[in-house]
Scaffold this active site. Sequence first.
Site, PDB file in Angstrom:
ATOM      1  N   SER A 167       0.818  -1.211   0.000  1.00  0.00           N
ATOM      2  CA  SER A 167       0.000   0.000   0.000  1.00  0.00           C
ATOM      3  C   SER A 167       0.851   1.259   0.000  1.00  0.00           C
ATOM      4  O   SER A 167       1.805   1.392   0.764  1.00  0.00           O
ATOM      5  CB  SER A 167      -0.926   0.014   1.217  1.00  0.00           C
ATOM      6  N   GLN A 215     -14.996  -3.254  -1.569  1.00  0.00           N
ATOM      7  CA  GLN A 215     -15.222  -3.904  -0.287  1.00  0.00           C
ATOM      8  C   GLN A 215     -15.481  -5.411  -0.371  1.00  0.00           C
ATOM      9  O   GLN A 215     -14.898  -6.175   0.421  1.00  0.00           O
ATOM     10  CB  GLN A 215     -16.372  -3.216   0.451  1.00  0.00           C
ATOM     11  N   HIS A 258     -20.728   3.786   5.165  1.00  0.00           N
ATOM     12  CA  HIS A 258     -21.804   3.916   4.167  1.00  0.00           C
ATOM     13  C   HIS A 258     -22.466   2.547   4.076  1.00  0.00           C
ATOM     14  O   HIS A 258     -21.795   1.519   4.174  1.00  0.00           O
ATOM     15  CB  HIS A 258     -21.220   4.344   2.823  1.00  0.00           C
ATOM     16  N   GLY A 265     -13.375  13.278   4.645  1.00  0.00           N
ATOM     17  CA  GLY A 265     -12.419  12.964   5.690  1.00  0.00           C
ATOM     18  C   GLY A 265     -11.580  14.138   6.185  1.00  0.00           C
ATOM     19  O   GLY A 265     -11.428  14.323   7.401  1.00  0.00           O
ATOM     20  N   ASP A 319     -28.519   8.757   0.436  1.00  0.00           N
ATOM     21  CA  ASP A 319     -27.184   9.196   0.053  1.00  0.00           C
ATOM     22  C   ASP A 319     -26.982   9.057  -1.453  1.00  0.00           C
ATOM     23  O   ASP A 319     -26.509   9.993  -2.124  1.00  0.00           O
ATOM     24  CB  ASP A 319     -26.139   8.380   0.807  1.00  0.00           C
ATOM     25  N   GLU A 366     -19.300  31.362  -9.138  1.00  0.00           N
ATOM     26  CA  GLU A 366     -20.141  31.984  -8.113  1.00  0.00           C
ATOM     27  C   GLU A 366     -21.034  30.980  -7.387  1.00  0.00           C
ATOM     28  O   GLU A 366     -21.725  31.343  -6.426  1.00  0.00           O
ATOM     29  CB  GLU A 366     -20.981  33.113  -8.717  1.00  0.00           C
ATOM     30  N   SER A 401     -29.323  40.055  -4.028  1.00  0.00           N
ATOM     31  CA  SER A 401     -30.079  41.238  -4.448  1.00  0.00           C
ATOM     32  C   SER A 401     -31.542  40.882  -4.699  1.00  0.00           C
ATOM     33  O   SER A 401     -31.886  39.722  -4.963  1.00  0.00           O
ATOM     34  CB  SER A 401     -29.469  41.817  -5.716  1.00  0.00           C
TER      35      SER A 401
END
Length: 344
Positions: free
Chosen positions: A50, A85, A107, A133, A190, A230, A251
């Site tokens: 890893s 997973q 989740h 995270g 979600d 914006e 506005s």
Amino acid sequence: MKALYDRDARHAAIQRKRVAVIGYGSQGRAHALNLRDSGVDVTVGLRADSSSTERARRDGMRTASVEQAVGEADVVMLLVPDEEQPALYFRAIAEHLRDGAYLGFAHGFSIHFGTIVPSRTSNVFMVAPKAPGPLVRSEYEAGRGVPCLIAVSQDPSGDAREIALAYASAIGGGRAGILETTFKEETETDLFGEQAVLCGGLSALVSAGFETLVEAGYAPEMAYFECLHEMKLIVDLMYAGGIEGMRKKISNTARFGDYSRGSRVVTAETKEAMRAILRDIQDGSFAREWVQEHAAGKPRFNAYSRAARAHEIEGVGAELRSLMPWLAPAAELVQEDELKFRVC
């Protein structure tokens, strides 16, 4: 829903447990560091090769193979991407997970859609922070926290809720508020939010607005400023005060345009398309499609990504953002959050 706080959690419930955090991406790093700083015994489980191992060690975290971390742990928190997973669970977790251990998720996808079916002897819970995270970590370090959702799917030991609540409190959720839900509710809402509003809906709306102005002959730079740049101002105002709170800060011209024109863009047909998206989520169609896409090597996913990167708005945006050095911290946050896509 009733919010729960630190005072409602029994902190000893998690402080007495050995916790394995599997993965050290966006959420994994935040969970591991916050747990450690809350007095919890934490090991980070990672593959031998890893790229996250060195970072975890620099952070002062103990690391081990996934198999070893799981075998030593009372609580295993699986913090790798949804699509990765199942393979990781069946390859390195299932046979090493002790009877009566607690298996956690951030989740509900894998449990709700059955891509992982834990042993009946496993306690299964969810702690889902409602923030990326890096923000989970920075808010904790600032003495605050982000709201968390908790849920329990299996509870053979009878205390899975207590563990979930204590875990959520230990990563900072008890400072902001912890809400109870179900795996089904968290997963389906979600996914719907991501697809119809926050990611899919917003990205498509911004791109369509940009294209409309450019096709009408306006400068791409002007289209970028008005349709994308914006957006942060408006979202920040909504975040702080809700939709009507935002309207009170703009506005009267903008407010009247909001009231009178928004429903011409988001029409009854748009809402019906949202209902169709929700049905695909509820009946598992989207989950099956995504699982199949991953199994095939993500050809459509990669094609979508290439097309999105090639869109004119990306080139214009990169050029304009280079003129705004104050955006650098936000850009670094985006790059750091990309770590969440690493398996472990």
